[in-house]
Design a protein around this motif. Sequence first.
Motif, short mmCIF file in Angstrom:
data_model
loop_
_atom_site.label_atom_id
_atom_site.label_comp_id
_atom_site.label_asym_id
_atom_site.label_seq_id
_atom_site.Cartn_x
_atom_site.Cartn_y
_atom_site.Cartn_z
N LEU A 153 0.83 -1.20 0.00
CA LEU A 153 0.00 0.00 0.00
C LEU A 153 0.87 1.25 0.00
O LEU A 153 0.52 2.24 -0.64
N ALA A 154 2.00 1.22 0.69
CA ALA A 154 2.92 2.36 0.67
C ALA A 154 3.39 2.64 -0.76
O ALA A 154 3.42 3.80 -1.20
N GLU A 155 3.79 1.60 -1.48
CA GLU A 155 4.21 1.77 -2.88
C GLU A 155 3.08 2.36 -3.71
O GLU A 155 3.32 3.19 -4.59
N ASN A 156 1.87 1.94 -3.43
CA ASN A 156 0.73 2.41 -4.21
C ASN A 156 0.42 3.88 -3.94
O ASN A 156 -0.06 4.58 -4.83
N ILE A 157 0.69 4.35 -2.74
CA ILE A 157 0.53 5.79 -2.47
C ILE A 157 1.47 6.55 -3.40
O ILE A 157 1.07 7.53 -4.05
N GLY A 158 2.72 6.10 -3.48
CA GLY A 158 3.69 6.74 -4.37
C GLY A 158 3.28 6.66 -5.82
O GLY A 158 3.43 7.62 -6.57
N ARG A 159 2.75 5.51 -6.21
CA ARG A 159 2.31 5.32 -7.60
C ARG A 159 1.24 6.33 -7.98
O ARG A 159 1.26 6.92 -9.06
N TYR A 160 0.28 6.56 -7.09
CA TYR A 160 -0.81 7.48 -7.43
C TYR A 160 -0.43 8.93 -7.25
O TYR A 160 -1.00 9.81 -7.91
N ALA A 161 0.55 9.23 -6.41
CA ALA A 161 1.11 10.59 -6.36
C ALA A 161 1.83 10.85 -7.69
O ALA A 161 1.67 11.92 -8.31
N TRP A 162 2.61 9.85 -8.14
CA TRP A 162 3.28 9.98 -9.43
C TRP A 162 2.24 10.16 -10.54
O TRP A 162 2.37 11.03 -11.40
N HIS A 163 1.19 9.34 -10.52
CA HIS A 163 0.14 9.41 -11.54
C HIS A 163 -0.50 10.79 -11.56
O HIS A 163 -0.78 11.34 -12.64
N SER A 164 -0.71 11.36 -10.39
CA SER A 164 -1.27 12.71 -10.29
C SER A 164 -0.34 13.72 -10.97
O SER A 164 -0.78 14.52 -11.81
N ASN A 165 0.93 13.68 -10.62
CA ASN A 165 1.90 14.62 -11.18
C ASN A 165 2.16 14.37 -12.66
O ASN A 165 2.37 15.32 -13.43
N HIS A 166 2.12 13.12 -13.06
CA HIS A 166 2.31 12.71 -14.46
C HIS A 166 1.26 13.37 -15.36
O HIS A 166 1.60 14.04 -16.35
N HIS A 167 0.00 13.21 -14.99
CA HIS A 167 -1.06 13.78 -15.83
C HIS A 167 -1.17 15.30 -15.67
O HIS A 167 -1.51 15.99 -16.63
N PHE A 168 -0.86 15.81 -14.49
CA PHE A 168 -0.85 17.26 -14.33
C PHE A 168 0.23 17.86 -15.23
O PHE A 168 0.03 18.92 -15.84
N ALA A 169 1.36 17.21 -15.33
CA ALA A 169 2.44 17.68 -16.20
C ALA A 169 2.01 17.65 -17.67
O ALA A 169 2.37 18.56 -18.44
N HIS A 170 1.24 16.64 -18.08
CA HIS A 170 0.71 16.62 -19.45
C HIS A 170 -0.08 17.90 -19.70
O HIS A 170 0.09 18.57 -20.73
N LEU A 171 -0.95 18.21 -18.78
CA LEU A 171 -1.81 19.37 -18.91
C LEU A 171 -1.00 20.67 -18.88
O LEU A 171 -1.18 21.56 -19.72
N GLN A 172 -0.10 20.77 -17.94
CA GLN A 172 0.74 21.96 -17.79
C GLN A 172 1.58 22.20 -19.05
O GLN A 172 1.69 23.34 -19.52
N ASN A 173 2.16 21.13 -19.59
CA ASN A 173 2.96 21.26 -20.82
C ASN A 173 2.12 21.74 -21.99
O ASN A 173 2.58 22.56 -22.78
N LEU A 174 0.90 21.23 -22.10
CA LEU A 174 0.00 21.66 -23.17
C LEU A 174 -0.33 23.14 -23.02
O LEU A 174 -0.29 23.90 -24.00
N ILE A 175 -0.66 23.55 -21.81
CA ILE A 175 -0.99 24.96 -21.55
C ILE A 175 0.18 25.85 -21.95
O ILE A 175 -0.02 26.89 -22.60
N GLU A 176 1.38 25.45 -21.60
CA GLU A 176 2.57 26.24 -21.94
C GLU A 176 2.80 26.28 -23.46
O GLU A 176 3.08 27.33 -24.03
N ARG A 177 2.68 25.10 -24.11
CA ARG A 177 2.92 25.03 -25.56
C ARG A 177 1.91 25.89 -26.33
O ARG A 177 2.25 26.52 -27.31
N GLU A 178 0.65 25.85 -25.86
CA GLU A 178 -0.41 26.57 -26.57
C GLU A 178 -0.54 28.03 -26.13
O GLU A 178 -1.30 28.79 -26.74
N GLY A 179 0.14 28.39 -25.06
CA GLY A 179 0.05 29.76 -24.56
C GLY A 179 -1.29 30.09 -23.94
O GLY A 179 -1.76 31.24 -24.00
N TRP A 180 -1.91 29.07 -23.33
CA TRP A 180 -3.23 29.29 -22.70
C TRP A 180 -3.01 29.88 -21.36
O TRP A 180 -3.41 29.96 -20.42
#
Length: 180
Positions: A153-180
């Motif tokens: 369960l400890a590993e899974n907490i890390g996995r889902y924190a990573w998953h959160s940051n992973h997809h947030f970074a997708h969004l953040q990168n798109l916002i930056e690329r598009e100048g939104w």
Amino acid sequence: MENEQLEKLRYPIGKYQVPETITEEHLQTWITVLEELPKRLENAVSGFSEEQLDTPYRPGGWTVRQLVHHVSDSHHNSYVRFKWGLTEDNPMIKAYFEKEWSELFDSKTAPIQMSLDHLKAVHFKLVYLLKGLTKEQLKRTFRHPEGNVESTLAENIGRYAWHSNHHFAHLQNLIEREGW
């Protein structure tokens, strides 16, 4: 687009790696990431037009709308997996086909507010649960059917924190690329 560039767009923060030793500091940092994700995500996409919501975050990737719905669906499944791990002896969890879920009607067309609200509720419950786990409970395990891989369960907490940051970074990168 070169493979290296595409890989960077797919994994902007790299792939999840389990630390050799998971410390209390890791756990606190990860739980904070989970606690803050719903608000961070909502703030990032508030005011997006329908056109922006239907823009893929990378070539061949999900749209912003699909990404928001995916995070909600995935973290809902994660919450259930934590509960199974806490109440069953090393259970085999149920996998789901995230790519197929992202192609469903609701993932492609539904208002994102439904998933943002769902994510708030799921994370409120999840974070409350995680903050109360004992060291012994964090060592409990479950198995994933793909490769019969065991995870604590400890590993899974890390996995889902990573998953959160992973997809947030997708969004953040798109916002930056598009100048939104």
